[in-house]
Design a protein around this motif. Structure first.
Motif, short mmCIF file in Angstrom:
data_model
loop_
_atom_site.label_atom_id
_atom_site.label_comp_id
_atom_site.label_asym_id
_atom_site.label_seq_id
_atom_site.Cartn_x
_atom_site.Cartn_y
_atom_site.Cartn_z
N SER A 20 36.22 2.88 -22.63
CA SER A 20 35.49 3.92 -21.90
C SER A 20 35.74 5.30 -22.51
CB SER A 20 35.89 3.92 -20.43
OG SER A 20 35.58 2.68 -19.82
N VAL A 21 36.96 5.53 -22.97
CA VAL A 21 37.27 6.81 -23.62
C VAL A 21 36.44 6.96 -24.89
CG1 VAL A 21 39.06 8.12 -24.84
CG2 VAL A 21 39.58 7.05 -22.64
N TYR A 22 36.32 5.88 -25.66
CA TYR A 22 35.50 5.93 -26.87
C TYR A 22 34.03 6.19 -26.53
CZ TYR A 22 38.87 4.78 -30.50
OH TYR A 22 39.91 4.85 -31.42
N LEU A 23 33.55 5.57 -25.46
CA LEU A 23 32.16 5.81 -25.03
C LEU A 23 31.98 7.25 -24.58
CD1 LEU A 23 31.39 2.53 -23.04
CD2 LEU A 23 30.54 3.18 -25.31
N LEU A 24 33.03 7.81 -23.95
CA LEU A 24 32.98 9.21 -23.54
C LEU A 24 32.95 10.14 -24.75
CD1 LEU A 24 33.06 11.29 -21.26
CD2 LEU A 24 35.55 11.10 -21.26
N ILE A 25 33.70 9.78 -25.79
CA ILE A 25 33.68 10.57 -27.03
C ILE A 25 32.28 10.52 -27.65
CG2 ILE A 25 34.53 10.66 -29.41
CD1 ILE A 25 37.26 9.77 -28.31
N LEU A 26 31.66 9.34 -27.62
CA LEU A 26 30.29 9.19 -28.12
C LEU A 26 29.33 10.06 -27.30
CD1 LEU A 26 28.17 7.80 -29.92
CD2 LEU A 26 28.08 5.95 -28.23
N ALA A 27 29.50 10.03 -25.98
CA ALA A 27 28.65 10.85 -25.11
C ALA A 27 28.85 12.33 -25.41
CB ALA A 27 28.96 10.56 -23.64
N GLY A 28 30.11 12.73 -25.65
CA GLY A 28 30.39 14.11 -26.00
C GLY A 28 29.72 14.50 -27.31
N GLY A 29 29.70 13.56 -28.27
CA GLY A 29 29.01 13.82 -29.53
C GLY A 29 27.52 14.01 -29.33
N ILE A 30 26.93 13.24 -28.42
CA ILE A 30 25.50 13.37 -28.12
C ILE A 30 25.23 14.72 -27.47
CG2 ILE A 30 23.61 12.45 -26.73
CD1 ILE A 30 24.84 9.67 -27.13
N VAL A 31 26.14 15.14 -26.59
CA VAL A 31 26.01 16.45 -25.95
C VAL A 31 25.96 17.55 -27.00
CG1 VAL A 31 27.19 18.17 -24.51
CG2 VAL A 31 27.03 15.80 -23.74
N ARG A 32 26.91 17.49 -27.97
CA ARG A 32 26.96 18.53 -29.01
C ARG A 32 25.75 18.48 -29.93
NH1 ARG A 32 31.54 21.15 -30.30
NH2 ARG A 32 30.06 22.63 -31.16
N SER A 33 25.35 17.28 -30.35
CA SER A 33 24.26 17.16 -31.32
C SER A 33 22.91 17.56 -30.74
CB SER A 33 24.19 15.73 -31.88
OG SER A 33 23.83 14.81 -30.86
N THR A 34 22.76 17.42 -29.42
CA THR A 34 21.50 17.79 -28.77
C THR A 34 21.54 19.20 -28.19
OG1 THR A 34 22.26 16.76 -26.70
CG2 THR A 34 20.93 15.40 -28.18
N GLY A 35 22.69 19.88 -28.37
CA GLY A 35 22.81 21.23 -27.85
C GLY A 35 22.79 21.29 -26.33
N SER A 36 23.39 20.26 -25.70
CA SER A 36 23.35 20.17 -24.23
C SER A 36 24.63 20.64 -23.56
CB SER A 36 23.06 18.71 -23.82
OG SER A 36 21.89 18.22 -24.39
N GLY A 37 25.51 21.28 -24.32
CA GLY A 37 26.80 21.67 -23.79
C GLY A 37 26.72 22.58 -22.57
N MET A 38 25.66 23.40 -22.50
CA MET A 38 25.48 24.28 -21.35
C MET A 38 24.32 23.80 -20.48
SD MET A 38 27.92 26.37 -21.46
CE MET A 38 27.43 27.53 -20.18
N GLY A 39 24.04 22.49 -20.56
CA GLY A 39 22.98 21.91 -19.73
C GLY A 39 23.28 22.08 -18.25
N CYS A 40 24.57 22.08 -17.93
CA CYS A 40 25.04 22.41 -16.58
C CYS A 40 25.93 23.64 -16.72
CB CYS A 40 25.83 21.26 -15.97
SG CYS A 40 24.86 19.78 -15.62
N PRO A 41 25.46 24.82 -16.32
CA PRO A 41 26.22 26.05 -16.57
C PRO A 41 27.41 26.27 -15.63
CG PRO A 41 24.21 26.55 -15.40
CD PRO A 41 24.15 25.09 -15.71
N ASP A 42 27.52 25.43 -14.60
CA ASP A 42 28.65 25.53 -13.68
C ASP A 42 29.42 24.20 -13.67
OD1 ASP A 42 26.31 24.49 -12.64
OD2 ASP A 42 26.84 24.91 -10.57
N TRP A 43 30.62 24.22 -13.08
CA TRP A 43 31.47 23.02 -13.06
C TRP A 43 32.34 23.08 -11.82
CZ3 TRP A 43 36.24 21.00 -12.67
CH2 TRP A 43 36.49 19.73 -13.24
N PRO A 44 32.54 21.97 -11.08
CA PRO A 44 32.10 20.60 -11.38
C PRO A 44 30.65 20.32 -10.98
CG PRO A 44 33.36 20.59 -9.36
CD PRO A 44 33.40 22.01 -9.87
#
Length: 328
Positions: A20-44
């Motif tokens: 699951s951690v590896y899948l999360l790393i993959l998901a994080g890579g997709i977030v970066r490559s698609t420029g979605s890092g600020m897709g949600c500007p607040d957290w959580p």
């Protein structure tokens, strides 16, 4: 082994968590490559909701100002918002699985208290990573925070692998005494170099993000040419890793009897080969988004396997033998 079912249950959920951690790393890579890092500007939350909107009509009229981050107005893009949201959901799943790992380690305390201690430490680091994720968003993707976030993920991978090895030592073969010095040195050097390459890779990505902003997300074919020396350093490290991994595999496969070790270093070589080809394709074809997550995932898999090899050849247990003793 006493309470064998407890160990099996503990080992299975630890393995699922590692995957699951590896899948999360993959998901994080997709977030970066698609420029979605600020897709949600607040957290959580995401735009003030635990389930993000799918259309701009669901947001307040002043949403850009309301969710402003470091002076930058929020932008709503449903695709990017949901990519980031799914990434967060996967992070929550990893956290839940790690809670299970800790709870399943409790019955093993009397037999091996270190499994509980390592599990608790990993849970703490996952919580720290979640906090870092909040800081990444709060800082509007500050470069240093992204790099630290990636480094934390690699440490978590290493801890989970170490827990698995300690849980099922009988499934691996070990070597008691000094390991062949050149082989061991290469494994350690490759492990450090892989960690460095991933860290430098995040810096390359950070430079690309700045170039994207500067060019208003246009002139994609010029992005690679605009990169500085960090990209050249990243590329050189990649070629060195590939060459050394080839020597590690082909140079020692007839010397080492341990099939686990040989299969592991062969996977390292072939993963690095594909990763290098993906890196070349990224440079030639102007950073296609679908290749960037693969490039990162392969690097983290290599790190995990090298850490596994390093651990089992440096733990003082029996089994890892050389057909011949070579002197250098």
């Amino acid at each position: 082994m006493e309470n064998n079912s407890d160990y099996k249950r503990f080992g299975k959920v630890t393995l699922v968590t590692l995957i699951s951690v590896y899948l999360l790393i993959l998901a994080g890579g997709i977030v970066r490559s698609t420029g979605s890092g600020m897709g949600c500007p607040d957290w959580p939350k995401c735009f003030g909701n635990y389930i993000p909107p799918t259309h701009i009509s669901e947001l307040p009229l002043d949403y850009k100002e309301r969710y402003k981050v470091h002076g930058f107005e929020a932008e709503f893009n449903p695709v990017k918002t949901w990519i980031e949201y799914i990434n967060r959901l996967m992070g929550a799943v990893v956290g839940f699985l790690m809670l299970l790992v800790v709870s399943f380690s409790v019955p093993l305390i009397k037999k091996d208290w270190s499994l509980f201690a390592l599990s608790l430490l990993t849970l703490f680091l996952i919580g720290f990573e979640a906090w870092l994720g909040k800081m990444v968003v709060s800082s509007n993707l500050a470069p240093i925070m992204v790099t630290i976030h990636m480094g934390g993920s690699l440490i978590i991978v290493g801890l989970l692998i170490w827990i698995l090895i300690k849980t099922f030592p009988q499934r691996f073969t070990y070597f008691k005494g000094p390991v062949h010095s050149k082989f061991n040195f290469l494994v350690v050097f490759l492990l450090i170099l892989t960690f460095l390459q991933i860290s430098v890779g995040t810096q390359v990505r950070e430079e690309i993000d700045l170039i994207i902003v500067k060019n208003n997300n246009s002139n994609r074919e010029l992005w690679i040419d605009s990169l500085g020396k960090v990209f050249l350093f990243h590329r050189v490290i990649g070629y060195v890793l590939l060459l050394l991994s080839a020597y590690l595999f082909f140079g020692f496969k007839k010397i080492i009897e341990n099939k686990v070790i040989i299969k592991s270093v062969s996977v390292v070589f072939y993963c690095l080969l594909v990763e290098t080809l993906a890196g070349i394709a990224l440079a030639v074809f102007s950073l296609p988004p679908y290749l960037q997550p693969l490039h990162l995932l392969l690097a983290t898999i290599v790190f995990g396997i090298l850490f596994f090899v390093f651990t089992i050849i440096n733990v003082n247990l029996e089994g890892f033998k050389m057909k011949t003793k070579l002197n250098y």
